[in-house]
Design a protein around this motif. Sequence first.
Motif, PDB file in Angstrom:
ATOM      1  N   UNK A 134       0.825  -1.208   0.000  1.00 49.72           N
ATOM      2  CA  UNK A 134       0.000   0.000   0.000  1.00 49.72           C
ATOM      3  C   UNK A 134       0.864   1.264   0.000  1.00 49.72           C
ATOM      4  N   UNK A 135       1.998   1.210   0.668  1.00 50.50           N
ATOM      5  CA  UNK A 135       2.905   2.359   0.705  1.00 50.50           C
ATOM      6  C   UNK A 135       3.879   2.365  -0.467  1.00 50.50           C
ATOM      7  N   UNK A 136       3.904   1.287  -1.241  1.00 51.37           N
ATOM      8  CA  UNK A 136       4.837   1.127  -2.362  1.00 51.37           C
ATOM      9  C   UNK A 136       6.275   1.307  -1.878  1.00 51.37           C
ATOM     10  N   UNK A 137       6.583   0.571  -0.809  1.00 48.48           N
ATOM     11  CA  UNK A 137       7.921   0.630  -0.236  1.00 48.48           C
ATOM     12  C   UNK A 137       8.389  -0.778   0.100  1.00 48.48           C
ATOM     13  N   UNK A 138       9.691  -0.979   0.041  1.00 47.53           N
ATOM     14  CA  UNK A 138      10.263  -2.245   0.477  1.00 47.53           C
ATOM     15  C   UNK A 138      11.655  -1.982   1.038  1.00 47.53           C
ATOM     16  N   UNK A 139      12.082  -2.864   1.919  1.00 44.17           N
ATOM     17  CA  UNK A 139      13.357  -2.631   2.590  1.00 44.17           C
ATOM     18  C   UNK A 139      14.119  -3.934   2.784  1.00 44.17           C
ATOM     19  N   UNK A 140      15.423  -3.772   2.923  1.00 50.52           N
ATOM     20  CA  UNK A 140      16.320  -4.905   3.169  1.00 50.52           C
ATOM     21  C   UNK A 140      16.902  -4.752   4.570  1.00 50.52           C
ATOM     22  N   UNK A 141      16.820  -5.829   5.353  1.00 45.52           N
ATOM     23  CA  UNK A 141      17.425  -5.862   6.680  1.00 45.52           C
ATOM     24  C   UNK A 141      18.510  -6.939   6.663  1.00 45.52           C
ATOM     25  N   UNK A 142      19.657  -6.614   7.223  1.00 43.66           N
ATOM     26  CA  UNK A 142      20.732  -7.598   7.320  1.00 43.66           C
ATOM     27  C   UNK A 142      20.983  -7.872   8.798  1.00 43.66           C
ATOM     28  N   UNK A 143      20.624  -9.069   9.243  1.00 45.01           N
ATOM     29  CA  UNK A 143      20.785  -9.435  10.640  1.00 45.01           C
ATOM     30  C   UNK A 143      22.241  -9.790  10.925  1.00 45.01           C
ATOM     31  N   UNK A 144      22.688  -9.479  12.156  1.00 42.06           N
ATOM     32  CA  UNK A 144      24.030  -9.874  12.592  1.00 42.06           C
ATOM     33  C   UNK A 144      25.068  -9.549  11.515  1.00 42.06           C
TER      34      UNK A 144
END
Lengths: 110, 113
Positions: free
Chosen positions: A69-79
């Motif tokens: 709905x927000x037309x957003x995406x993100x990448x998270x890199x753990x540790x």
Amino acid sequence: QQQVKQSPQSLIVQKGGIPIINCAYENTAFDYFPWYQQFPGKGPALLIAIRPDVSEKKEGRFTISFNKSAKQFSLHIMDSQPGDSATYFCAASGPGRLTFGEGTQLTVNP
Amino acid sequence: NAGVMQNPRHLVRRRGQEARLRCSPMKGHSHVYWYRQLPEEGLKFMVYLQKENIIDESGMPKERFSAEFPKEGPSILRIQQVVRGDSAAYFCASSPIKRDGYTFGSGTRLTVV
């Protein structure tokens, strides 16, 4: 309409931290959202990808969060590790081709 | 199964010369894409080709640049009468189906002197 906006431009974290890279798009026809990792002097390599019918995808230490709905995406890199230091590109698939964000230069300090 | 092969890896040309960049897609991939990357910048789409057809060349400069993907042999990106502003890394990618699963080559780094 074909643009993909990526932020931040650069990011520095300590080993073990969780860097987050964000992307936004306008074209609602996009239906495939990959992330690429690029080391200096090398070509981009596919890291992880998501389609808009799911809100999250995990592969190892890498997670994509997707907000249709927000037309957003993100990448998270753990540790995060020093070996993760690279440039990361988000992309979105439109008719016939991928459109890339401008890239985020990630540095993970030991 | 070799990946996407690009050659040469490095190419130096004087202003006004021609540059020819070659790309052999992965086996079984019939879609080829060329992207240009300027230093410290992102990847800019140039052209999308299938065998013997240019599908989308909306990112190609109108003059001096051309691309082909013949029935036999690699895809070629040709830059005529190179100028200093053409100095960049040129990446080729291939995919088995339209749009998805791009695999990139290691690129050709063009330097115009």
